[in-house]
Motif scaffolding. Sequence first.
Motif, PDB file in Angstrom:
ATOM      1  N   ASP A 111       0.828  -1.214   0.000  1.00  0.00           N
ATOM      2  CA  ASP A 111       0.000   0.000   0.000  1.00  0.00           C
ATOM      3  C   ASP A 111       0.856   1.255   0.000  1.00  0.00           C
ATOM      4  O   ASP A 111       0.521   2.255  -0.664  1.00  0.00           O
ATOM      5  CB  ASP A 111      -0.924  -0.002   1.227  1.00  0.00           C
ATOM      6  N   TYR A 112       1.962   1.206   0.720  1.00  0.00           N
ATOM      7  CA  TYR A 112       2.817   2.397   0.822  1.00  0.00           C
ATOM      8  C   TYR A 112       3.435   2.747  -0.528  1.00  0.00           C
ATOM      9  O   TYR A 112       3.565   3.927  -0.887  1.00  0.00           O
ATOM     10  CB  TYR A 112       3.911   2.146   1.868  1.00  0.00           C
ATOM     11  N   TYR A 113       3.816   1.736  -1.317  1.00  0.00           N
ATOM     12  CA  TYR A 113       4.478   1.968  -2.601  1.00  0.00           C
ATOM     13  C   TYR A 113       3.561   1.645  -3.786  1.00  0.00           C
ATOM     14  O   TYR A 113       4.041   1.350  -4.883  1.00  0.00           O
ATOM     15  CB  TYR A 113       5.735   1.100  -2.712  1.00  0.00           C
ATOM     16  N   LYS A 114       2.253   1.719  -3.580  1.00  0.00           N
ATOM     17  CA  LYS A 114       1.327   1.229  -4.599  1.00  0.00           C
ATOM     18  C   LYS A 114       1.438   1.966  -5.930  1.00  0.00           C
ATOM     19  O   LYS A 114       1.020   1.428  -6.964  1.00  0.00           O
ATOM     20  CB  LYS A 114      -0.102   1.301  -4.079  1.00  0.00           C
ATOM     21  N   ASN A 115       1.988   3.143  -5.946  1.00  0.00           N
ATOM     22  CA  ASN A 115       2.116   3.887  -7.205  1.00  0.00           C
ATOM     23  C   ASN A 115       3.498   3.750  -7.838  1.00  0.00           C
ATOM     24  O   ASN A 115       3.777   4.404  -8.856  1.00  0.00           O
ATOM     25  CB  ASN A 115       1.813   5.372  -6.969  1.00  0.00           C
ATOM     26  N   ASP A 116       4.354   2.910  -7.255  1.00  0.00           N
ATOM     27  CA  ASP A 116       5.736   2.833  -7.733  1.00  0.00           C
ATOM     28  C   ASP A 116       6.077   1.509  -8.412  1.00  0.00           C
ATOM     29  O   ASP A 116       7.190   1.358  -8.921  1.00  0.00           O
ATOM     30  CB  ASP A 116       6.702   3.061  -6.559  1.00  0.00           C
ATOM     31  N   TYR A 117       5.182   0.550  -8.404  1.00  0.00           N
ATOM     32  CA  TYR A 117       5.456  -0.699  -9.122  1.00  0.00           C
ATOM     33  C   TYR A 117       4.411  -0.874 -10.225  1.00  0.00           C
ATOM     34  O   TYR A 117       3.335  -0.269 -10.204  1.00  0.00           O
ATOM     35  CB  TYR A 117       5.505  -1.910  -8.193  1.00  0.00           C
ATOM     36  N   LEU A 118       4.723  -1.754 -11.168  1.00  0.00           N
ATOM     37  CA  LEU A 118       3.996  -1.779 -12.433  1.00  0.00           C
ATOM     38  C   LEU A 118       2.662  -2.503 -12.371  1.00  0.00           C
ATOM     39  O   LEU A 118       1.659  -2.002 -12.886  1.00  0.00           O
ATOM     40  CB  LEU A 118       4.882  -2.432 -13.507  1.00  0.00           C
ATOM     41  N   LYS A 119       2.599  -3.658 -11.769  1.00  0.00           N
ATOM     42  CA  LYS A 119       1.399  -4.498 -11.827  1.00  0.00           C
ATOM     43  C   LYS A 119       0.829  -4.740 -10.434  1.00  0.00           C
ATOM     44  O   LYS A 119       1.495  -4.532  -9.421  1.00  0.00           O
ATOM     45  CB  LYS A 119       1.750  -5.854 -12.477  1.00  0.00           C
ATOM     46  N   ASP A 120      -0.417  -5.205 -10.417  1.00  0.00           N
ATOM     47  CA  ASP A 120      -1.040  -5.608  -9.158  1.00  0.00           C
ATOM     48  C   ASP A 120      -0.179  -6.700  -8.528  1.00  0.00           C
ATOM     49  O   ASP A 120       0.046  -7.751  -9.130  1.00  0.00           O
ATOM     50  CB  ASP A 120      -2.456  -6.116  -9.437  1.00  0.00           C
ATOM     51  N   TRP A 121       0.290  -6.468  -7.316  1.00  0.00           N
ATOM     52  CA  TRP A 121       1.206  -7.405  -6.662  1.00  0.00           C
ATOM     53  C   TRP A 121       0.456  -8.378  -5.744  1.00  0.00           C
ATOM     54  O   TRP A 121       1.065  -9.144  -5.000  1.00  0.00           O
ATOM     55  CB  TRP A 121       2.263  -6.646  -5.873  1.00  0.00           C
ATOM     56  N   GLY A 122      -0.838  -8.354  -5.779  1.00  0.00           N
ATOM     57  CA  GLY A 122      -1.606  -9.252  -4.931  1.00  0.00           C
ATOM     58  C   GLY A 122      -1.596 -10.677  -5.465  1.00  0.00           C
ATOM     59  O   GLY A 122      -1.490 -10.926  -6.666  1.00  0.00           O
TER      60      GLY A 122
END
Length: 728
Positions: A111-122
């Motif tokens: 959640d903290y870096y949700k705008n910094d990685y490319l794809k949904d990491w869930g």
Amino acid sequence: MNQRYAFSINGGNSTFRNRISLTYDVVQNNQVDNRSNRKGLFWSGNYLPNNILALNYSVSFNNQYVINSGEALNYSMGSAGRQILFPYASLVDNDGNPSKVFRGISDKFLDYYKNDYLKDWGYYPISNVQESRKDLFVNSFRPNIEISIKPNRYVVLKAQYGLNFQMDNSELVYGKNSYYTKNLQNIYSFKKNGIVGSIIPEGGIVSFSNEKLIEHRVRLQGDLNISTFKGHRLVGLAGIEGSDVPSTFNSNEYYGYNEDTKTITFVDYNSYFPTFQGMRGNAQIPRTGRILGQHWRSISLFSNLAYEINDRYFITLSGRKDATNIFGIATNRRWNPLWSIGLAYDVKKENFLKDLEIIDQVKLRGTWGYSGNSGGVGSGMPIIRYTQNNKLNIEPEATISQIPNDNLKWETVRMMNIGLDFKLWQGKLGGSLEYFNKKSTDLLSTQFLDPSAGMRTMVRNIGNVKGHGFDVRLDSRIILSKFSWNGAVFLSFVRDRVVTYYGFSQSPQMMIANNGRNNYPSIDYGFYPIFGYRTSGLDEHGDPVGFLEGKESKEYSKIANQPLDQAIFYGSAIPKYHGSFRNSFTYKGISLNVLLGFKFGNYFAREAADYGLLINSWRGHKEIEKRWRKPGDEKYTQVPRLGFPVDSRRDFFYKNSEANVEPGGFIRLKDVSLNLPLPISKKMNFNLVVMMSDLGLIYRQNKQGLDPEFLEVPPSPTISFGINIKPL
């Protein structure tokens, strides 16, 4: 559910005969999207144009297609050793939608870096299973031909050739929406000018592998059959056989895979790239790919001679010399001379028994000889692995993956046996009794080396073993009008002991922890030994109590490092006794066959509660619900309390204590088959065939309700139905 279909047809005359059979199997596994099918063709026949020439041939072709999910539900969680989903993980929400499950990275971090990685990491296990697949194609082709010539009444010359061609192709596809692909894209994510990108290209990831084996076998043989003067007969054979088995394996992986257009994107495997928030430092893009090759050759010279007098006295002599390219460079290491001699005496043919109607057969026999075993060790030659994947050094690199052993030689087994075959009351009772004694020398095994050698392991000849035992077989037949019963009981006893051992010796702690799962030979304790630490149960605090120098103690580290004679030695994990009991019943064309199997004289260490695995790897055990909870529980349970922090030394002691060692004897209902005639037509025979297998245990020695052969999940019972149709 499994489906099996078979069809066969045969026909011909005294000169030319053929048989063709077709098979088709469909297997639907109990895991989602896992299934397979197999198609088979077998054609065999013979051609006898005259009394001199004969031609025998066969061709088999099998094609198998296996589909599995690339990421099963128990795929590695990727954190702290966790390999499976945690207990009671919810795969769907209240509305039936896939639920998100923790997998290595906390939600707070995401959640903290949700705008910094490319794809949904869930990670959504239930839907992720559908996003990848592994296809395996297995093809085999086996033609064989034999030509025999009979120049006279005494001699037959034979030439045989066989080919075994096997091709395995696999394709592992991680779709663009699979967790595997999205995880790599996120790990190699970067942000430039406010735009998030990734070194891993858009699309899926695909891996291809190909394995090919081509085996050529040639055999030249001469048979001899001479009936000399009255009552004497000489039968023999001699020949040479050779095989050549080259095999290759190669695999590669590609990124940016588009399954519709069959296109890929090339990536830079040599450079180092920064990873997201430095979680892996600077790292290269993962790459899997190998090219392997092996070439095995073997040759054998063999002969066998049997002499018979008055169909009463028999003597046999056999000899062979085998060689293979996997042993040492010296000729006497590559070649292994083997021989045996046998004697037999048909007592029934003597005058004092000939007229005794109660006895149909009494035959004494005995053999003494040597056989060889190459042990499947691979090779005693040095093996070098070449790689070229280093940014700082563009030249190929070579590393030794197996060091040579020019003294490596065949494992040899000396065998002696004596036996008695008998039949009584016109075949109503029969069987055999046999005693054997053997000695195996120069046993082959992969052994650990001193670290200063630069390698961890080497294939070596490690010792000698002696063994003895007996085999008993009893057959019976009872016929009462339209009802008949045939029974067969087989019992075998085997006992081996290590007489010489100069291989790697494990520490007492490792020997006990092994629990008979691996073969750690010992002169004192034999093969696959089972031990248990002595324990007096739990104390008032719920801790297991052991013994140190004869006194009760909870110093688990010191207890674990005691000599082996301070633990209880139960015996081997290998059964001393094994056998079977087959019953066949027939009545008016209806037949029922029942097969029981049994094993006794061994022990096993059952799985037990391990709180370290529970906390760190989410691996529980059903006996945890019986754990100690309050003072006084030690009177009713042997399962320790759950404490925190977890004491791994205490877990180790309890798991390997006498509390968890059980006798391994059992009786298993293995197979049941029924053949039922169907009165459908007067021109055709119709028979319904029902076969059932893996029907479970009907008796077990242990009191825990465990199956000693399948401690995790026993095989599911299988039932198959078929109809045989045959013209009258």
